[in-house]
Motif scaffolding. Structure first.
Motif, PDB file in Angstrom:
ATOM      1  N   UNK A 170       0.826  -1.203   0.000  1.00  0.00           N
ATOM      2  CA  UNK A 170       0.000   0.000   0.000  1.00  0.00           C
ATOM      3  C   UNK A 170       0.865   1.260   0.000  1.00  0.00           C
ATOM      4  N   UNK A 171       0.569   2.218  -0.907  1.00  0.00           N
ATOM      5  CA  UNK A 171       1.306   3.494  -0.871  1.00  0.00           C
ATOM      6  C   UNK A 171       1.107   4.197   0.469  1.00  0.00           C
ATOM      7  N   UNK A 172       1.984   5.121   0.781  1.00  0.00           N
ATOM      8  CA  UNK A 172       1.914   5.785   2.083  1.00  0.00           C
ATOM      9  C   UNK A 172       1.328   7.185   1.997  1.00  0.00           C
ATOM     10  N   UNK A 173       1.259   7.748   0.802  1.00  0.00           N
ATOM     11  CA  UNK A 173       0.826   9.139   0.649  1.00  0.00           C
ATOM     12  C   UNK A 173      -0.440   9.207  -0.203  1.00  0.00           C
ATOM     13  N   UNK A 174      -1.451   9.948   0.291  1.00  0.00           N
ATOM     14  CA  UNK A 174      -2.712  10.103  -0.445  1.00  0.00           C
ATOM     15  C   UNK A 174      -3.211  11.534  -0.310  1.00  0.00           C
ATOM     16  N   UNK A 231     -16.058  11.151  -6.376  1.00  0.00           N
ATOM     17  CA  UNK A 231     -15.915  12.521  -6.879  1.00  0.00           C
ATOM     18  C   UNK A 231     -14.464  12.991  -6.809  1.00  0.00           C
ATOM     19  N   UNK A 232     -13.768  12.639  -5.718  1.00  0.00           N
ATOM     20  CA  UNK A 232     -12.363  13.038  -5.576  1.00  0.00           C
ATOM     21  C   UNK A 232     -11.477  12.300  -6.568  1.00  0.00           C
ATOM     22  N   UNK A 233     -11.701  11.008  -6.708  1.00  0.00           N
ATOM     23  CA  UNK A 233     -10.909  10.220  -7.658  1.00  0.00           C
ATOM     24  C   UNK A 233     -11.137  10.693  -9.089  1.00  0.00           C
ATOM     25  N   UNK A 234     -12.379  11.065  -9.391  1.00  0.00           N
ATOM     26  CA  UNK A 234     -12.730  11.506 -10.748  1.00  0.00           C
ATOM     27  C   UNK A 234     -11.971  12.765 -11.169  1.00  0.00           C
ATOM     28  N   UNK A 235     -11.641  13.638 -10.244  1.00  0.00           N
ATOM     29  CA  UNK A 235     -10.918  14.868 -10.596  1.00  0.00           C
ATOM     30  C   UNK A 235      -9.404  14.709 -10.429  1.00  0.00           C
ATOM     31  N   UNK A 236      -8.952  13.454 -10.276  1.00  0.00           N
ATOM     32  CA  UNK A 236      -7.514  13.186 -10.295  1.00  0.00           C
ATOM     33  C   UNK A 236      -6.834  13.108  -8.953  1.00  0.00           C
ATOM     34  N   UNK A 237      -7.588  13.093  -7.867  1.00  0.00           N
ATOM     35  CA  UNK A 237      -6.976  12.985  -6.539  1.00  0.00           C
ATOM     36  C   UNK A 237      -6.660  11.522  -6.221  1.00  0.00           C
ATOM     37  N   UNK A 238      -5.585  11.300  -5.502  1.00  0.00           N
ATOM     38  CA  UNK A 238      -5.259   9.941  -5.060  1.00  0.00           C
ATOM     39  C   UNK A 238      -6.100   9.635  -3.824  1.00  0.00           C
ATOM     40  N   UNK A 239      -6.847   8.529  -3.892  1.00  0.00           N
ATOM     41  CA  UNK A 239      -7.829   8.213  -2.851  1.00  0.00           C
ATOM     42  C   UNK A 239      -7.583   6.817  -2.302  1.00  0.00           C
ATOM     43  N   UNK A 240      -7.571   6.704  -0.982  1.00  0.00           N
ATOM     44  CA  UNK A 240      -7.591   5.418  -0.302  1.00  0.00           C
ATOM     45  C   UNK A 240      -8.937   5.301   0.396  1.00  0.00           C
ATOM     46  N   UNK A 241      -9.692   4.241   0.084  1.00  0.00           N
ATOM     47  CA  UNK A 241     -11.023   4.040   0.660  1.00  0.00           C
ATOM     48  C   UNK A 241     -10.990   2.758   1.477  1.00  0.00           C
ATOM     49  N   UNK A 242     -11.145   2.879   2.793  1.00  0.00           N
ATOM     50  CA  UNK A 242     -11.007   1.708   3.663  1.00  0.00           C
ATOM     51  C   UNK A 242     -12.259   1.531   4.520  1.00  0.00           C
ATOM     52  N   UNK A 243     -12.449   0.304   4.982  1.00  0.00           N
ATOM     53  CA  UNK A 243     -13.603  -0.009   5.821  1.00  0.00           C
ATOM     54  C   UNK A 243     -13.224  -1.180   6.724  1.00  0.00           C
ATOM     55  N   UNK A 244     -13.587  -1.085   7.990  1.00  0.00           N
ATOM     56  CA  UNK A 244     -13.275  -2.165   8.926  1.00  0.00           C
ATOM     57  C   UNK A 244     -14.168  -3.379   8.708  1.00  0.00           C
ATOM     58  N   UNK A 245     -15.287  -3.194   7.998  1.00  0.00           N
ATOM     59  CA  UNK A 245     -16.168  -4.317   7.678  1.00  0.00           C
ATOM     60  C   UNK A 245     -15.594  -5.132   6.528  1.00  0.00           C
TER      61      UNK A 245
END
Length: 517
Positions: free
Chosen positions: A5-9, A26-40
């Protein structure tokens, strides 16, 4: 996973509920690096859908202090095996037991937070505008219903329904059409005498002044405007116009329901986020979070790895700093499985589809929404029906909160209940202290559509990226130019604005290379 996993987002989103998934996409669509996590171990959190066995396991899970799903219980009303024939439910030649139903567990798609979509509502417009609609399937709601004289009857929605229905007299049909036409025209003439006379008064007073019958009044208040006796004239008109504005788009009713359950919708936004480079990690929690004073970045500790992000968006109760906040009951839910549907044969032709019913308690002060689903919705096996019942919570006992409505539905009906369950969707009693770079989303609210959730997603996104467009249109696969292809083969007018600019740059670069040669 921790090593890869990369360290910078740019953005870390915690929780994969509907609102969080909208923001991540929406953030990913405009070119932002996004990490989406869930404990489930599943997508959607309290917006998710489950098979029957997984749903029961979710209700059995021990409640953590910060859990949004609590006060859960369920019970079976049939025998466990075929040997106990005296207590089995029968539908035609089909005999149901717990074993036979659990064998079809994967045919169920049971929503924790079911919704109905207005055909011209905020979510449908957003799905079309962003091109996320290609990831989802919908079914038009078959009937919008109301209770009249202790019976569940279908409300005529379209013009043809009004004139074909046998539940209204000819005079009532003309009165209803005249009333709906007046509501549809409201606002076009600001000097309209009716508008001026009833401003500041209730919508019910306006309805009574039109001298409509009691049946038409119930029809409008319960199923079309879906309002109460104290709803203002302006709000009642707005709700009626919203209903009328969604008619005739995808079916006879103004509503849509997602095939295979509402849990598909958060995953649609997650797919778009992943297409634009978003990284997903389920079964992963955030253990600690703090701010680096030198870089002004958030530092997160997760599964033994240190992550850095410019901003964090979190669902309620997911971050360590929000887990100490007390939870309070917010929405009371009932979910039932039956071997027969509600209402008469006309409401359930061909095995039924999706029916919508708004219920009121004896005083008319509390309301609940019922959604009945048959196998054509993809939510249950053939021969079974799922009933979703939802009301604002007034206590920690969801069964008690819903008793005024379950009695209306089941006490005097022939519905053969097989399974019943109750639970509460909780919210935080006070908002967690959010720093400059941590943004918390709101829990699900009691509403028919997704308007509040989308508004919350837009609000958070605008705080993060004030100058960026929220979910611009994503290109279709055939509109994507791969290295070595001729960009002039694309239809420029069909492209989103950002891709159109990239196409111009590519064409200009190609022309400059030709000149140099």
């Amino acid at each position: 996973m921790a090593d890869d996993l990369p360290e910078q987002f740019d953005l870390v989103v915690i929780g994969t509920g509907f609102t969080e998934s909208c923001i991540a996409a929406a953030a990913s669509r405009i070119g932002k690096s996004v990490l989406h996590i869930d404990s489930n171990e599943y997508y959607g959190d309290v917006w998710s859908s489950f098979s029957l066995d997984t749903y029961c396991a979710r209700l059995d899970r021990e409640v953590e202090p910060h859990s949004t799903l609590r006060n859960a219980s369920y019970s079976w009303h049939i025998a466990e095996t075929a040997t106990e024939t005296e207590s089995m439910e029968t539908q035609g030649d089909q005999r149901w037991t717990r074993d036979s139903i659990m064998a079809k567990s994967r045919r169920f798609s049971l929503d924790l937070c079911p919704r109905i979509l207005y055909a011209a509502g905020e979510l449908v417009q957003l799905l079309i505008k962003s091109n996320i609609c290609r990831y989802a399937e919908f079914r038009a709601v078959d009937h919008v219903c109301m209770r009249h004289n202790e019976e569940i009857v279908s409300v005529p929605c379209s013009r043809s329904d009004v004139f074909n229905t046998k539940s209204l007299t000819i005079v009532e049909k003309r009165l209803l059409m005249k009333f709906l036409t007046a509501c549809n025209d409201y606002g076009e003439d600001k000097c309209n005498e009716d508008s001026l006379e009833f401003r500041g008064r209730t919508f019910l007073e306006y309805l009574q002044a039109q001298r409509v019958t009691e049946k038409i009044s119930s029809c409008v208040m319960q199923a079309i405007a879906m309002c109460g006796p104290n709803t203002s004239f302006e709000e009642g008109m707005q709700r009626t116009q919203r209903f009328l504005g969604s008619l005739g788009r995808y079916g006879n009713t103004p509503f849509l329901f997602p095939m295979y359950g509402c849990g598909e919708l958060p995953q649609c936004f997650c797919r778009l986020c992943a297409v634009y480079g978003g990284i997903y990690c389920l079964k992963r929690a955030v253990d600690d979070i703090g701010l680096d004073g030198e870089t002004n970045e958030l530092v997160l500790s997760s599964a033994g790895k240190t992550l850095r992000a410019k901003n964090v968006v979190s669902a309620p109760g997911y971050t360590p700093v929000s887990k100490g906040v007390e939870m309070r009951p917010h929405i009371s839910r009932g979910l039932f499985v039956a071997s027969s549907p509600l209402g008469n044969e006309e409401l359930n032709k061909g095995g039924g589809g999706v029916n919508l019913l708004r219920l009121l308690d004896a005083d008319g002060q509390r309301e609940a929404i019922l959604i009945q689903l048959a196998h054509y919705s993809g939510a249950c096996p053939e021969g079974l029906y799922v009933f979703h019942l939802t009301t604002p919570a007034v206590s920690e006992d969801p069964a008690s909160d819903l008793s005024a409505f379950t009695s209306q539905l089941f006490d005097r009906s022939d519905v053969q209940l097989i399974f019943s369950s109750y639970f509460t969707i909780a919210s935080q009693s006070s908002k967690s202290a959010a720093g400059e770079h941590i943004h918390y989303t709101e829990p699900p609210t009691f509403e028919l559509d997704y308007d509040a959730a989308i508004s919350n997603a837009r609000q958070v996104f605008n705080k993060l990226y004030a100058d960026a467009e929220f979910l611009p249109r994503a290109p279709d696969p055939e509109e994507i130019v791969i290295d070595g292809e001729d960009p002039s083969a694309l239809n420029e007018n069909s492209l989103p604005e950002d891709l159109r600019a990239q196409l111009h740059d590519m064409q200009q670069a190609t022309q400059e290379m030709d000149i140099q040669e």
